[in-house]
Design a protein around this motif. Structure first.
Motif, PDB file in Angstrom:
ATOM      1  N   PHE A   1      35.254   6.913  23.642  1.00 27.55           N
ATOM      2  CA  PHE A   1      36.250   7.852  23.123  1.00 27.55           C
ATOM      3  C   PHE A   1      35.785   9.296  23.320  1.00 27.55           C
ATOM      4  CE2 PHE A   1      37.929  10.522  19.750  1.00 27.55           C
ATOM      5  CZ  PHE A   1      39.284  10.251  19.791  1.00 27.55           C
ATOM      6  N   ALA A   2      34.520   9.563  22.982  1.00 27.46           N
ATOM      7  CA  ALA A   2      33.993  10.921  23.074  1.00 27.46           C
ATOM      8  C   ALA A   2      33.979  11.421  24.507  1.00 27.46           C
ATOM      9  CB  ALA A   2      32.581  10.975  22.489  1.00 27.46           C
ATOM     10  N   SER A   3      33.734  10.547  25.469  1.00 31.34           N
ATOM     11  CA  SER A   3      33.636  10.953  26.870  1.00 31.34           C
ATOM     12  C   SER A   3      34.995  11.096  27.556  1.00 31.34           C
ATOM     13  CB  SER A   3      32.794   9.939  27.655  1.00 31.34           C
ATOM     14  OG  SER A   3      31.423  10.282  27.610  1.00 31.34           O
ATOM     15  N   ASN A   4      36.033  10.604  26.928  1.00 27.58           N
ATOM     16  CA  ASN A   4      37.368  10.655  27.532  1.00 27.58           C
ATOM     17  C   ASN A   4      37.971  12.039  27.327  1.00 27.58           C
ATOM     18  OD1 ASN A   4      40.011  10.349  28.368  1.00 27.58           O
ATOM     19  ND2 ASN A   4      40.270   8.335  27.426  1.00 27.58           N
ATOM     20  N   ARG A   5      38.106  12.786  28.385  1.00 32.85           N
ATOM     21  CA  ARG A   5      38.594  14.168  28.270  1.00 32.85           C
ATOM     22  C   ARG A   5      40.020  14.221  27.736  1.00 32.85           C
ATOM     23  NH1 ARG A   5      36.423  17.470  33.595  1.00 32.85           N
ATOM     24  NH2 ARG A   5      34.277  16.734  33.543  1.00 32.85           N
ATOM     25  N   LEU A   6      40.818  13.221  28.044  1.00 36.92           N
ATOM     26  CA  LEU A   6      42.219  13.260  27.650  1.00 36.92           C
ATOM     27  C   LEU A   6      42.405  13.223  26.137  1.00 36.92           C
ATOM     28  CD1 LEU A   6      43.800  10.861  30.323  1.00 36.92           C
ATOM     29  CD2 LEU A   6      43.721  13.360  30.342  1.00 36.92           C
ATOM     30  N   VAL A   7      41.510  12.542  25.429  1.00 35.64           N
ATOM     31  CA  VAL A   7      41.701  12.403  23.981  1.00 35.64           C
ATOM     32  C   VAL A   7      41.434  13.713  23.249  1.00 35.64           C
ATOM     33  CG1 VAL A   7      41.037   9.971  24.099  1.00 35.64           C
ATOM     34  CG2 VAL A   7      39.317  11.680  23.493  1.00 35.64           C
ATOM     35  N   TRP A   8      40.799  14.677  23.929  1.00 34.53           N
ATOM     36  CA  TRP A   8      40.502  15.950  23.280  1.00 34.53           C
ATOM     37  C   TRP A   8      41.615  16.977  23.442  1.00 34.53           C
ATOM     38  CZ3 TRP A   8      36.710  15.954  19.936  1.00 34.53           C
ATOM     39  CH2 TRP A   8      35.671  15.038  20.101  1.00 34.53           C
ATOM     40  N   PHE A   9      42.629  16.683  24.229  1.00 32.80           N
ATOM     41  CA  PHE A   9      43.692  17.656  24.460  1.00 32.80           C
ATOM     42  C   PHE A   9      44.392  18.119  23.177  1.00 32.80           C
ATOM     43  CE2 PHE A   9      44.529  16.585  29.213  1.00 32.80           C
ATOM     44  CZ  PHE A   9      43.383  17.299  29.544  1.00 32.80           C
ATOM     45  N   PRO A  10      44.691  17.218  22.231  1.00 38.00           N
ATOM     46  CA  PRO A  10      45.288  17.701  20.972  1.00 38.00           C
ATOM     47  C   PRO A  10      44.387  18.683  20.232  1.00 38.00           C
ATOM     48  CG  PRO A  10      45.598  15.336  21.195  1.00 38.00           C
ATOM     49  CD  PRO A  10      44.663  15.742  22.282  1.00 38.00           C
ATOM     50  N   ALA A  11      43.073  18.435  20.247  1.00 38.02           N
ATOM     51  CA  ALA A  11      42.135  19.359  19.597  1.00 38.02           C
ATOM     52  C   ALA A  11      42.111  20.693  20.325  1.00 38.02           C
ATOM     53  CB  ALA A  11      40.737  18.744  19.557  1.00 38.02           C
ATOM     54  N   TYR A  12      42.185  20.654  21.661  1.00 36.06           N
ATOM     55  CA  TYR A  12      42.229  21.888  22.432  1.00 36.06           C
ATOM     56  C   TYR A  12      43.482  22.691  22.078  1.00 36.06           C
ATOM     57  CZ  TYR A  12      38.654  19.808  25.493  1.00 36.06           C
ATOM     58  OH  TYR A  12      37.513  19.239  25.989  1.00 36.06           O
ATOM     59  N   ALA A  13      44.615  21.991  21.951  1.00 31.84           N
ATOM     60  CA  ALA A  13      45.867  22.677  21.625  1.00 31.84           C
ATOM     61  C   ALA A  13      45.776  23.353  20.263  1.00 31.84           C
ATOM     62  CB  ALA A  13      47.027  21.682  21.650  1.00 31.84           C
ATOM     63  N   LEU A  14      45.175  22.668  19.286  1.00 33.44           N
ATOM     64  CA  LEU A  14      45.002  23.263  17.957  1.00 33.44           C
ATOM     65  C   LEU A  14      44.063  24.457  18.013  1.00 33.44           C
ATOM     66  CD1 LEU A  14      44.714  20.086  15.678  1.00 33.44           C
ATOM     67  CD2 LEU A  14      46.591  21.743  15.736  1.00 33.44           C
ATOM     68  N   LEU A  15      43.016  24.341  18.822  1.00 33.08           N
ATOM     69  CA  LEU A  15      42.067  25.441  18.952  1.00 33.08           C
ATOM     70  C   LEU A  15      42.741  26.670  19.558  1.00 33.08           C
ATOM     71  CD1 LEU A  15      39.190  26.571  18.804  1.00 33.08           C
ATOM     72  CD2 LEU A  15      38.764  25.528  21.041  1.00 33.08           C
ATOM     73  N   VAL A  16      43.532  26.469  20.599  1.00 30.04           N
ATOM     74  CA  VAL A  16      44.235  27.585  21.227  1.00 30.04           C
ATOM     75  C   VAL A  16      45.193  28.235  20.234  1.00 30.04           C
ATOM     76  CG1 VAL A  16      45.937  28.201  22.991  1.00 30.04           C
ATOM     77  CG2 VAL A  16      44.010  26.727  23.581  1.00 30.04           C
ATOM     78  N   ALA A  17      45.913  27.400  19.469  1.00 34.48           N
ATOM     79  CA  ALA A  17      46.825  27.939  18.459  1.00 34.48           C
ATOM     80  C   ALA A  17      46.061  28.760  17.426  1.00 34.48           C
ATOM     81  CB  ALA A  17      47.585  26.801  17.783  1.00 34.48           C
ATOM     82  N   GLY A  18      44.885  28.280  17.029  1.00 33.98           N
ATOM     83  CA  GLY A  18      44.068  29.010  16.078  1.00 33.98           C
ATOM     84  C   GLY A  18      43.587  30.339  16.642  1.00 33.98           C
ATOM     85  N   LEU A  19      43.187  30.345  17.907  1.00 33.94           N
ATOM     86  CA  LEU A  19      42.728  31.586  18.540  1.00 33.94           C
ATOM     87  C   LEU A  19      43.862  32.606  18.629  1.00 33.94           C
ATOM     88  CD1 LEU A  19      40.494  30.155  21.417  1.00 33.94           C
ATOM     89  CD2 LEU A  19      39.729  31.220  19.293  1.00 33.94           C
ATOM     90  N   VAL A  20      45.056  32.128  18.941  1.00 38.89           N
ATOM     91  CA  VAL A  20      46.208  33.030  18.994  1.00 38.89           C
ATOM     92  C   VAL A  20      46.460  33.633  17.614  1.00 38.89           C
ATOM     93  CG1 VAL A  20      48.705  33.152  19.338  1.00 38.89           C
ATOM     94  CG2 VAL A  20      47.283  31.850  20.945  1.00 38.89           C
ATOM     95  N   TYR A  21      46.355  32.811  16.579  1.00 36.84           N
ATOM     96  CA  TYR A  21      46.594  33.290  15.217  1.00 36.84           C
ATOM     97  C   TYR A  21      45.528  34.294  14.771  1.00 36.84           C
ATOM     98  CZ  TYR A  21      46.944  33.198  10.123  1.00 36.84           C
ATOM     99  OH  TYR A  21      47.041  33.558   8.801  1.00 36.84           O
ATOM    100  N   TRP A  22      44.248  33.996  15.064  1.00 35.94           N
ATOM    101  CA  TRP A  22      43.151  34.842  14.594  1.00 35.94           C
ATOM    102  C   TRP A  22      43.017  36.135  15.393  1.00 35.94           C
ATOM    103  CZ3 TRP A  22      40.273  29.693  14.988  1.00 35.94           C
ATOM    104  CH2 TRP A  22      40.445  28.970  13.798  1.00 35.94           C
ATOM    105  N   PHE A  23      43.249  36.062  16.698  1.00 34.54           N
ATOM    106  CA  PHE A  23      42.958  37.211  17.557  1.00 34.54           C
ATOM    107  C   PHE A  23      44.199  38.019  17.953  1.00 34.54           C
ATOM    108  CE2 PHE A  23      39.120  34.768  17.890  1.00 34.54           C
ATOM    109  CZ  PHE A  23      38.119  35.706  18.073  1.00 34.54           C
ATOM    110  N   ARG A  24      45.386  37.478  17.690  1.00 26.15           N
ATOM    111  CA  ARG A  24      46.617  38.203  17.989  1.00 26.15           C
ATOM    112  C   ARG A  24      46.637  38.664  19.446  1.00 26.15           C
ATOM    113  NH1 ARG A  24      49.599  36.557  13.632  1.00 26.15           N
ATOM    114  NH2 ARG A  24      48.333  36.750  11.745  1.00 26.15           N
ATOM    115  N   ARG A  25      46.830  39.976  19.648  1.00 33.28           N
ATOM    116  CA  ARG A  25      46.969  40.480  21.017  1.00 33.28           C
ATOM    117  C   ARG A  25      45.674  40.354  21.822  1.00 33.28           C
ATOM    118  NH1 ARG A  25      49.857  46.212  21.269  1.00 33.28           N
ATOM    119  NH2 ARG A  25      49.579  45.701  23.478  1.00 33.28           N
TER     120      ARG A  25
END
Length: 202
Positions: free
Chosen positions: A39-63
């Protein structure tokens, strides 16, 4: 001649050390660990976590995310490209699961993968991400996130050893490349943001 002999001895020692470490880790396998490491080595399973991380970065860093996110993507992409397109074909070092000396000794719940393994792209990518976030996120804040991404990078890298896909030096080298690229990207980000925050001279 002495230098060549010493270099050969060092390489031989490192190869033997790599095999011993790999076998020690690979032999700890259990059905539960097999599932976790695959599970840990499967890159595809991390995509939801990546999406949440990107959303968090947009929220924290704004422009500022308009600068931060491209630099992060470039660091991770370069880490992946350099390890997979330059190091692996140049050194042509077989993965452990393709090593004749280890034939029949490895437990391979995740299959084998490509032929060459030096350096580990998984380790490079994950440590590029973790290092970049460590350096750009404000000090004293986001401790949970910083710890989490490094634990994730460590687990992902360890899983490559457990699954017999990489040697320890593959993983350490990949992590070093990823960390270095992330440090450069983070330095560019800090320099650009510091320049933008300075008041214009009259």
């Amino acid at each position: 001649m002495a230098i060549l002999h010493s270099s050969f001895f060092i390489l031989h020692y490192l190869q033997a050390f790599d095999r011993q470490v790999l076998l020690a880790i690979n032999r700890t396998h259990t059905p539960v660990l097999d599932a976790v490491m695959v599970f840990a080595s499967n890159r595809l399973v991390w995509f939801p976590a990546y999406a949440l991380l990107v959303a968090g970065l947009v929220y924290w860093f704004r422009r500022r995310v308009l600068l931060l996110l491209p630099l992060l993507i470039v660091a991770v992409s370069l880490a992946d490209s350099i390890t997979s397109r330059i190091f692996k074909p140049f050194f042509a070092r077989p993965r452990p699961c393709h090593d004749p000396a280890l034939a029949g000794l490895l437990h391979l719940p995740g299959g084998c993968g490509g032929q060459f393994g030096f350096l580990s792209s998984h380790a490079a990518n994950s440590f590029a991400l973790a290092t970049f976030l460590l350096l750009v996120l404000p000090a004293g804040r986001f401790r949970f996130l910083k710890t989490g991404v490094f634990c994730w990078a460590a687990l992902l890298s360890y899983s490559r050893l457990y699954l017999g896909a990489h040697y320890l030096t593959d993983v350490v080298g990949g992590a070093a490349i990823g960390g270095l690229l992330a440090a450069v990207a983070a330095a560019i980000y800090q320099r650009r943001t510091n320049a933008a925050s300075k008041p214009a001279s009259v």
